[in-house]
Design a protein around this motif. Structure first.
Motif, mmCIF file in Angstrom:
data_model
loop_
_atom_site.group_PDB
_atom_site.id
_atom_site.type_symbol
_atom_site.label_atom_id
_atom_site.label_comp_id
_atom_site.label_asym_id
_atom_site.label_seq_id
_atom_site.Cartn_x
_atom_site.Cartn_y
_atom_site.Cartn_z
ATOM 1 N N CYS A 34 -9.010 1.506 0.099
ATOM 2 C CA CYS A 34 -9.395 0.162 -0.372
ATOM 3 C C CYS A 34 -10.320 -0.510 0.642
ATOM 4 C CB CYS A 34 -8.166 -0.718 -0.589
ATOM 5 S SG CYS A 34 -7.042 -0.139 -1.871
ATOM 6 N N LYS A 35 -10.010 -0.315 1.923
ATOM 7 C CA LYS A 35 -10.846 -0.896 2.984
ATOM 8 C C LYS A 35 -12.231 -0.266 2.974
ATOM 9 C CE LYS A 35 -6.934 -2.053 5.906
ATOM 10 N NZ LYS A 35 -6.194 -1.738 7.120
ATOM 11 N N MET A 36 -12.280 1.051 2.741
ATOM 12 C CA MET A 36 -13.574 1.730 2.659
ATOM 13 C C MET A 36 -14.369 1.207 1.460
ATOM 14 S SD MET A 36 -12.339 5.630 3.574
ATOM 15 C CE MET A 36 -13.675 6.347 2.677
ATOM 16 N N LYS A 56 -11.655 -9.374 -7.150
ATOM 17 C CA LYS A 56 -10.646 -8.573 -6.460
ATOM 18 C C LYS A 56 -9.262 -9.149 -6.709
ATOM 19 C CE LYS A 56 -11.443 -6.517 -2.739
ATOM 20 N NZ LYS A 56 -11.759 -5.848 -1.506
ATOM 21 N N VAL A 57 -8.309 -8.235 -6.970
ATOM 22 C CA VAL A 57 -6.919 -8.614 -7.199
ATOM 23 C C VAL A 57 -6.046 -7.805 -6.236
ATOM 24 C CG1 VAL A 57 -5.022 -8.685 -8.844
ATOM 25 C CG2 VAL A 57 -7.361 -9.078 -9.645
ATOM 26 N N ASN A 58 -5.326 -8.508 -5.363
ATOM 27 C CA ASN A 58 -4.391 -7.860 -4.446
ATOM 28 C C ASN A 58 -3.122 -7.542 -5.237
ATOM 29 O OD1 ASN A 58 -2.266 -7.409 -2.556
ATOM 30 N ND2 ASN A 58 -3.469 -8.460 -0.974
ATOM 31 N N VAL A 59 -2.802 -6.259 -5.361
ATOM 32 C CA VAL A 59 -1.674 -5.849 -6.207
ATOM 33 C C VAL A 59 -0.333 -6.348 -5.683
ATOM 34 C CG1 VAL A 59 -2.869 -3.844 -7.162
ATOM 35 C CG2 VAL A 59 -1.465 -3.569 -5.110
ATOM 36 N N GLU A 60 -0.239 -6.604 -4.385
ATOM 37 C CA GLU A 60 1.018 -7.102 -3.834
ATOM 38 C C GLU A 60 1.210 -8.588 -4.107
ATOM 39 O OE1 GLU A 60 0.944 -5.674 0.259
ATOM 40 O OE2 GLU A 60 2.274 -4.076 -0.411
ATOM 41 N N LYS A 61 0.118 -9.331 -4.182
ATOM 42 C CA LYS A 61 0.204 -10.764 -4.449
ATOM 43 C C LYS A 61 0.207 -11.064 -5.948
ATOM 44 C CE LYS A 61 -1.846 -12.141 -0.091
ATOM 45 N NZ LYS A 61 -2.981 -12.744 0.587
ATOM 46 N N SER A 62 -0.305 -10.142 -6.753
ATOM 47 C CA SER A 62 -0.412 -10.355 -8.202
ATOM 48 C C SER A 62 0.040 -9.110 -8.969
ATOM 49 C CB SER A 62 -1.854 -10.707 -8.562
ATOM 50 O OG SER A 62 -2.296 -11.826 -7.828
ATOM 51 N N TYR A 69 -2.926 -4.393 -16.419
ATOM 52 C CA TYR A 69 -4.015 -3.419 -16.466
ATOM 53 C C TYR A 69 -3.526 -1.989 -16.208
ATOM 54 C CZ TYR A 69 -7.598 -6.935 -17.027
ATOM 55 O OH TYR A 69 -8.392 -7.941 -17.530
ATOM 56 N N LYS A 70 -2.200 -1.818 -16.152
ATOM 57 C CA LYS A 70 -1.577 -0.503 -15.973
ATOM 58 C C LYS A 70 -2.083 0.219 -14.718
ATOM 59 C CE LYS A 70 -0.653 0.113 -20.892
ATOM 60 N NZ LYS A 70 -0.927 -1.213 -21.346
ATOM 61 N N VAL A 71 -2.190 -0.527 -13.634
ATOM 62 C CA VAL A 71 -2.635 0.039 -12.360
ATOM 63 C C VAL A 71 -1.479 0.820 -11.745
ATOM 64 C CG1 VAL A 71 -3.409 -0.514 -10.028
ATOM 65 C CG2 VAL A 71 -4.323 -1.782 -11.989
ATOM 66 N N MET A 72 -1.671 2.114 -11.563
ATOM 67 C CA MET A 72 -0.635 2.978 -11.009
ATOM 68 C C MET A 72 -0.959 3.417 -9.583
ATOM 69 S SD MET A 72 1.448 2.985 -13.468
ATOM 70 C CE MET A 72 2.613 4.285 -13.236
ATOM 71 N N GLY A 73 -2.218 3.302 -9.188
ATOM 72 C CA GLY A 73 -2.647 3.685 -7.849
ATOM 73 C C GLY A 73 -3.857 2.850 -7.462
ATOM 74 N N ILE A 74 -4.089 2.728 -6.166
ATOM 75 C CA ILE A 74 -5.218 1.927 -5.693
ATOM 76 C C ILE A 74 -6.017 2.729 -4.672
ATOM 77 C CG2 ILE A 74 -4.272 -0.352 -6.152
ATOM 78 C CD1 ILE A 74 -3.273 -0.396 -3.257
ATOM 79 N N PRO A 75 -7.297 2.412 -4.489
ATOM 80 C CA PRO A 75 -8.049 1.406 -5.227
ATOM 81 C C PRO A 75 -8.250 1.812 -6.683
ATOM 82 C CG PRO A 75 -9.536 2.605 -3.760
ATOM 83 C CD PRO A 75 -8.137 3.091 -3.485
ATOM 84 N N ASN A 76 -8.292 0.815 -7.507
ATOM 85 C CA ASN A 76 -8.445 1.000 -8.948
ATOM 86 C C ASN A 76 -9.425 -0.067 -9.408
ATOM 87 O OD1 ASN A 76 -7.982 0.623 -11.815
ATOM 88 N ND2 ASN A 76 -6.108 1.808 -11.571
#
Length: 104
Positions: A34-36, A56-62, A69-76
């Motif tokens: 994600c940082k890259m 940008k959406v931080n998955v831990e905060k939101s 959005y069915k995010v299972m892995g990041i970055p997504n």
């Protein structure tokens, strides 16, 4: 154009209400890829200034938005063009490849 950080569904809806191409990115602070990708998103923001919107959406905060959005892995990431969401872009993607995908 700067990169927009959202934490609520209401904020997200407001920012998605645009005629511009949107790149929606889900990430977390501890995520190395994600940082890259953040550097690539900064480059895109400069290159396509005024033509695209990067959200940008931080998955831990939101986690509710990530679940929607069915995010299972990041970055997504998702490209959203004319309110149509395209297939997720999973993992780190180099600048040139992401630039080709946007086609503004």
């Amino acid at each position: 154009m700067s990169i927009v950080h959202v934490t609520t569904k209401k904020e997200l809806r407001e920012h998605l209400n645009t005629k511009k191409v949107v790149l929606l990115n889900f990430w977390a602070e501890w995520c190395g890829p994600c940082k890259m990708l953040a550097g690539v998103l900064n480059q895109l923001s400069e290159e396509f200034s005024g033509k695209i919107k990067i959200i940008k959406v931080n998955v831990e905060k939101s986690p509710d938005i990530a679940a929607e959005y069915k995010v299972m892995g990041i970055p997504n990431s998702r490209l959203i063009i004319h309110n149509k969401s395209y297939e997720p872009i999973i993992g780190y993607v180099p600048f040139e490849k992401l630039k080709q995908m946007i086609r503004v």
